[in-house]
Scaffold this motif. Structure first.
Motif, PDB file in Angstrom:
ATOM      1  N   ILE A  42       0.833  -1.200   0.000  1.00  0.00           N
ATOM      2  CA  ILE A  42       0.000   0.000   0.000  1.00  0.00           C
ATOM      3  C   ILE A  42       0.865   1.246   0.000  1.00  0.00           C
ATOM      4  O   ILE A  42       0.549   2.240  -0.672  1.00  0.00           O
ATOM      5  CB  ILE A  42      -0.944  -0.024   1.216  1.00  0.00           C
ATOM      6  N   GLN A  43       1.978   1.201   0.713  1.00  0.00           N
ATOM      7  CA  GLN A  43       2.865   2.357   0.747  1.00  0.00           C
ATOM      8  C   GLN A  43       3.607   2.538  -0.582  1.00  0.00           C
ATOM      9  O   GLN A  43       3.918   3.664  -0.967  1.00  0.00           O
ATOM     10  CB  GLN A  43       3.865   2.220   1.897  1.00  0.00           C
ATOM     11  N   ASP A  44       3.892   1.432  -1.267  1.00  0.00           N
ATOM     12  CA  ASP A  44       4.750   1.485  -2.453  1.00  0.00           C
ATOM     13  C   ASP A  44       4.010   1.735  -3.756  1.00  0.00           C
ATOM     14  O   ASP A  44       4.624   2.163  -4.742  1.00  0.00           O
ATOM     15  CB  ASP A  44       5.548   0.184  -2.581  1.00  0.00           C
ATOM     16  N   GLN A  45       2.712   1.452  -3.823  1.00  0.00           N
ATOM     17  CA  GLN A  45       2.000   1.604  -5.094  1.00  0.00           C
ATOM     18  C   GLN A  45       0.533   1.914  -4.869  1.00  0.00           C
ATOM     19  O   GLN A  45       0.018   1.770  -3.764  1.00  0.00           O
ATOM     20  CB  GLN A  45       2.131   0.333  -5.949  1.00  0.00           C
ATOM     21  N   GLY A  46      -0.130   2.357  -5.953  1.00  0.00           N
ATOM     22  CA  GLY A  46      -1.536   2.707  -5.870  1.00  0.00           C
ATOM     23  C   GLY A  46      -2.427   1.537  -6.258  1.00  0.00           C
ATOM     24  O   GLY A  46      -2.019   0.629  -6.984  1.00  0.00           O
ATOM     25  N   TRP A  47      -3.691   1.579  -5.789  1.00  0.00           N
ATOM     26  CA  TRP A  47      -4.651   0.514  -6.052  1.00  0.00           C
ATOM     27  C   TRP A  47      -6.004   1.120  -6.382  1.00  0.00           C
ATOM     28  O   TRP A  47      -6.327   2.223  -5.952  1.00  0.00           O
ATOM     29  CB  TRP A  47      -4.780  -0.406  -4.831  1.00  0.00           C
ATOM     30  N   PRO A 114      -6.297   8.898  -2.573  1.00  0.00           N
ATOM     31  CA  PRO A 114      -7.721   8.643  -2.343  1.00  0.00           C
ATOM     32  C   PRO A 114      -7.930   7.603  -1.236  1.00  0.00           C
ATOM     33  O   PRO A 114      -7.349   6.518  -1.279  1.00  0.00           O
ATOM     34  CB  PRO A 114      -8.218   8.116  -3.697  1.00  0.00           C
ATOM     35  N   ALA A 115      -8.767   7.943  -0.274  1.00  0.00           N
ATOM     36  CA  ALA A 115      -9.049   7.026   0.831  1.00  0.00           C
ATOM     37  C   ALA A 115     -10.383   6.315   0.674  1.00  0.00           C
ATOM     38  O   ALA A 115     -10.656   5.356   1.394  1.00  0.00           O
ATOM     39  CB  ALA A 115      -9.022   7.783   2.155  1.00  0.00           C
ATOM     40  N   ASP A 116     -11.210   6.779  -0.281  1.00  0.00           N
ATOM     41  CA  ASP A 116     -12.523   6.160  -0.429  1.00  0.00           C
ATOM     42  C   ASP A 116     -12.476   4.804  -1.115  1.00  0.00           C
ATOM     43  O   ASP A 116     -13.511   4.166  -1.329  1.00  0.00           O
ATOM     44  CB  ASP A 116     -13.472   7.094  -1.175  1.00  0.00           C
ATOM     45  N   ILE A 117     -11.272   4.337  -1.435  1.00  0.00           N
ATOM     46  CA  ILE A 117     -11.125   3.011  -2.040  1.00  0.00           C
ATOM     47  C   ILE A 117     -11.075   1.905  -0.980  1.00  0.00           C
ATOM     48  O   ILE A 117     -11.053   0.723  -1.314  1.00  0.00           O
ATOM     49  CB  ILE A 117      -9.849   2.934  -2.909  1.00  0.00           C
ATOM     50  N   VAL A 118     -11.054   2.285   0.317  1.00  0.00           N
ATOM     51  CA  VAL A 118     -10.862   1.310   1.394  1.00  0.00           C
ATOM     52  C   VAL A 118     -12.218   0.873   1.957  1.00  0.00           C
ATOM     53  O   VAL A 118     -13.002   1.701   2.429  1.00  0.00           O
ATOM     54  CB  VAL A 118      -9.996   1.888   2.528  1.00  0.00           C
ATOM     55  N   THR A 119     -12.471  -0.424   1.908  1.00  0.00           N
ATOM     56  CA  THR A 119     -13.650  -1.005   2.527  1.00  0.00           C
ATOM     57  C   THR A 119     -13.204  -2.163   3.426  1.00  0.00           C
ATOM     58  O   THR A 119     -12.078  -2.649   3.320  1.00  0.00           O
ATOM     59  CB  THR A 119     -14.649  -1.532   1.489  1.00  0.00           C
ATOM     60  N   TYR A 120     -14.108  -2.576   4.299  1.00  0.00           N
ATOM     61  CA  TYR A 120     -13.801  -3.731   5.142  1.00  0.00           C
ATOM     62  C   TYR A 120     -15.058  -4.547   5.379  1.00  0.00           C
ATOM     63  O   TYR A 120     -16.185  -4.035   5.324  1.00  0.00           O
ATOM     64  CB  TYR A 120     -13.166  -3.314   6.471  1.00  0.00           C
ATOM     65  N   GLN A 121     -14.854  -5.834   5.629  1.00  0.00           N
ATOM     66  CA  GLN A 121     -15.952  -6.763   5.875  1.00  0.00           C
ATOM     67  C   GLN A 121     -15.732  -7.432   7.223  1.00  0.00           C
ATOM     68  O   GLN A 121     -14.839  -8.265   7.369  1.00  0.00           O
ATOM     69  CB  GLN A 121     -16.005  -7.831   4.786  1.00  0.00           C
ATOM     70  N   PRO A 122     -16.504  -7.051   8.235  1.00  0.00           N
ATOM     71  CA  PRO A 122     -16.323  -7.673   9.549  1.00  0.00           C
ATOM     72  C   PRO A 122     -16.545  -9.184   9.465  1.00  0.00           C
ATOM     73  O   PRO A 122     -17.513  -9.638   8.853  1.00  0.00           O
ATOM     74  CB  PRO A 122     -17.399  -6.997  10.409  1.00  0.00           C
ATOM     75  N   PRO A 123     -15.681  -9.968  10.062  1.00  0.00           N
ATOM     76  CA  PRO A 123     -15.852 -11.421  10.028  1.00  0.00           C
ATOM     77  C   PRO A 123     -17.034 -11.855  10.885  1.00  0.00           C
ATOM     78  O   PRO A 123     -17.393 -11.193  11.855  1.00  0.00           O
ATOM     79  CB  PRO A 123     -14.533 -11.949  10.597  1.00  0.00           C
ATOM     80  N   GLY A 124     -17.642 -12.979  10.507  1.00  0.00           N
ATOM     81  CA  GLY A 124     -18.758 -13.511  11.274  1.00  0.00           C
ATOM     82  C   GLY A 124     -18.293 -14.170  12.558  1.00  0.00           C
ATOM     83  O   GLY A 124     -17.116 -14.498  12.735  1.00  0.00           O
TER      84      GLY A 124
END
Length: 359
Positions: A42-47, A114-124
């Motif tokens: 994440i620090q080295d390249q964009g996604w 851009p920070a709006d590319i980050v999502t997360y899925q809480p584990p069940g």
């Protein structure tokens, strides 16, 4: 390589970056803290997208920023690229997945990306429980000491036996069977509560957690005091537990006792959060309340004895962004010796005898 993709039916949550200028660490220090946590991919390249999920996968890309010079809590979340999309795998726990997603989003925002590319899925819940089923020890009323500083607390000539993501060794202290248990990965937040639940299933007698807390009281210098207590604010309610230490630890020199707050992420502890909690509470960390509740539910005793590692109310040179500095390590080594003496004193039943102070 194991592929772990999100389950669309469970939904994704957007990780909104926090305002660094309103945080208790301050902007520059907060960025240093983030830089030692964020995966190098994440620090080295964009996604195009970054998705944080629950998963313990050491076959994925391991971060170059993993810790060194320690036995435990050395592993960071791993990552797996799918074209221009990155899947980040944190050990399954709702608090940890959210915490790491906030770390990534805030880092991106603070570095002008851009920070709006980050999502997360809480584990069940079942996924989280299953992740700790590999913890398998033969316990018969033993005291288990889990957490931080174990290489100094355990016998120097002892041998660590390794399992899947953890290691342990046995000893006898003042006639009591003691197991020292350390994890290579983080047991952040609710993961730590499930560790206690699993240990109870395996037959533990008492659990002591050794770690680090933040102080909410102005003027408490980091790495000079220990913290203990038997009550935490968790999810808006106070919870208490049968304390392994009783009143013994709190009466020792160099130990402060007080009410604790369980917080799912350091990123959420801004100045507004501090203002709401500082008048009534003394300490904060993600695990203590979770572990105390789990111990109550299992009918076992639990206690914590932690180094006060940082101060949210007063800015000192030492904080969570520079924990590997020589002076910090030296001070903490002194405190770990103190923790060892207090636990030993508790086991020998010397509650009527006050151990000498360290200050």
């Amino acid at each position: 390589m194991t592929t772990l993709l999100a389950d669309p039916a469970r939904g994704l949550l957007r990780a909104a970056p926090i305002n660094p200028f309103g945080h208790t660490m301050g902007g520059d220090r907060l960025l240093r803290y983030l830089e030692i946590k964020v995966h190098h991919l994440i620090q080295d390249q964009g996604w195009d997208s970054i998705r944080v999920l629950g998963g313990y996968d050491r076959t994925a890309v391991i971060s170059r920023h993993e810790k060194s010079g320690k036995l435990f809590n050395i592993e960071r979340p791993t990552a797996e690229a799918h074209g221009r999309d990155l899947v980040v795998k944190a050990f399954p726990g709702a608090d940890y997945v959210q915490h790491y997603a906030l770390i990534i989003a805030t880092y991106l925002a603070m570095t002008g990306r851009p920070a709006d590319i980050v999502t997360y899925q809480p584990p069940g819940q079942e996924e989280c429980r299953t992740a700790l089923k590999t913890l398998d020890l033969e316990l018969d009323g033993d005291l288990v000491i889990v957490g931080w500083g174990l290489q100094c607390l355990a016998p120097k000539d002892g041998v660590w036996t390794y399992g899947h993501g953890y290691a342990w060794q046995r000893a006898e202290v003042a006639g009591r069977r003691v197991v020292y248990l350390g994890f290579l990965h983080s047991i952040w937040g609710d993961v730590a509560g499930r560790v206690v639940t699993r240990l109870a299933e395996l037959g533990v007698g008492d659990v002591v957690y050794v770690g680090k807390v933040g102080s909410l009281t102005p003027g408490i210098e980091p790495n000079t005091w220990l913290a203990t207590g038997n009550t935490s604010l968790l999810g808006g309610a106070l919870v208490s537990w049968d304390d392994f230490f009783g009143d013994f630890a709190a009466t020792q020199g160099g130990v402060r006792s007080g009410l604790h707050v369980s917080s799912p992420s350091i990123l959420l502890e801004d100045r507004d959060w501090l203002a709401r909690h500082a008048t009534s509470y003394a300490f904060v960390d993600p695990e203590i309340g979770r572990m105390g509740v789990a111990a109550c539910q299992a009918g076992i005793r639990f206690g914590y004895l932690h180094v006060i590692s940082n101060n949210l109310a007063t800015q000192y040179a030492a904080d969570l962004s520079n924990e590997r500095q020589g002076d910090v390590l030296h001070r903490r080594a002194v405190l770990v010796d103190r923790i060892h003496a207090i636990i030993t004193g508790r086991l020998t039943g010397s509650a009527a005898h006050t151990l000498g102070g360290i200050r």
